[in-house]
Design a protein around this motif. Sequence first.
Motif, PDB file in Angstrom:
ATOM      1  N   LEU A   1       1.623  -3.226  -0.038  1.00 32.48           N
ATOM      2  CA  LEU A   1       1.293  -2.079   0.801  1.00 32.48           C
ATOM      3  C   LEU A   1       0.905  -2.484   2.215  1.00 32.48           C
ATOM      4  CD1 LEU A   1      -0.518   0.436  -1.512  1.00 32.48           C
ATOM      5  CD2 LEU A   1       1.235   0.938   0.143  1.00 32.48           C
ATOM      6  N   GLN A   2       1.038  -1.529   3.113  1.00 30.94           N
ATOM      7  CA  GLN A   2       0.634  -1.725   4.502  1.00 30.94           C
ATOM      8  C   GLN A   2      -0.506  -0.795   4.871  1.00 30.94           C
ATOM      9  OE1 GLN A   2       4.744  -1.050   6.027  1.00 30.94           O
ATOM     10  NE2 GLN A   2       4.364  -2.952   7.104  1.00 30.94           N
ATOM     11  N   ASP A   3      -0.409   0.418   4.351  1.00 35.30           N
ATOM     12  CA  ASP A   3      -1.451   1.406   4.636  1.00 35.30           C
ATOM     13  C   ASP A   3      -2.794   0.928   4.087  1.00 35.30           C
ATOM     14  OD1 ASP A   3       0.267   3.875   5.557  1.00 35.30           O
ATOM     15  OD2 ASP A   3       1.272   2.948   3.855  1.00 35.30           O
ATOM     16  N   HIS A   4      -3.658   0.581   4.989  1.00 30.88           N
ATOM     17  CA  HIS A   4      -4.940   0.013   4.589  1.00 30.88           C
ATOM     18  C   HIS A   4      -5.716   0.979   3.697  1.00 30.88           C
ATOM     19  CE1 HIS A   4      -4.358  -3.358   7.267  1.00 30.88           C
ATOM     20  NE2 HIS A   4      -3.948  -2.511   8.173  1.00 30.88           N
ATOM     21  N   GLU A   5      -5.508   2.277   3.947  1.00 30.86           N
ATOM     22  CA  GLU A   5      -6.223   3.258   3.136  1.00 30.86           C
ATOM     23  C   GLU A   5      -5.692   3.252   1.712  1.00 30.86           C
ATOM     24  OE1 GLU A   5      -7.440   6.995   5.200  1.00 30.86           O
ATOM     25  OE2 GLU A   5      -5.844   6.399   6.553  1.00 30.86           O
ATOM     26  N   SER A   6      -4.366   3.369   1.591  1.00 32.39           N
ATOM     27  CA  SER A   6      -3.759   3.348   0.261  1.00 32.39           C
ATOM     28  C   SER A   6      -3.942   1.981  -0.376  1.00 32.39           C
ATOM     29  CB  SER A   6      -2.277   3.684   0.366  1.00 32.39           C
ATOM     30  OG  SER A   6      -2.115   4.975   0.911  1.00 32.39           O
TER      31      SER A   6
END
Length: 104
Positions: free
Chosen positions: A66-71
């Motif tokens: 993943l890249q989205d730090h939130e996800s």
Amino acid sequence: MNSFTERAIEVIKNIPEGKVMTYGQIAKLSGSPRAARQVVRILHSMSKKHRLPWHRVINSKGEIGLQDHESLQEQIFSLQCEGVEIENNRRIDLEKYQYIPANG
DNA sequence: GGATTGACATCCC
DNA sequence: CGGGATGCCAATC
């Protein structure tokens, strides 16, 4: 619906808690050892339609792609809640956490 | 029905 | 283990 997706979904749902699986394994168990990328699409498209434990799916290097730090944090958090240790915010010990089915 | 998508796997060093 | 290029394949728009 006996398509690759259904197979993969079943496999993904078969991942026990505190364990993880790689796209290759899921794809292979689903019938197409080269369809790892389809598993990716499944997580994108089907995970919102099914209740898939997508957080237990990682890549072959034992990392979360993943890249989205939130996800990303959400996946890490979910895994840690299941007992999976995570290093450097994405590294996982495959030797300890990769789920190896009984092939049957 | 075809271009696009896509959080990979694998080879080589 | 790790990173750059490529192959690979089926669901989705």
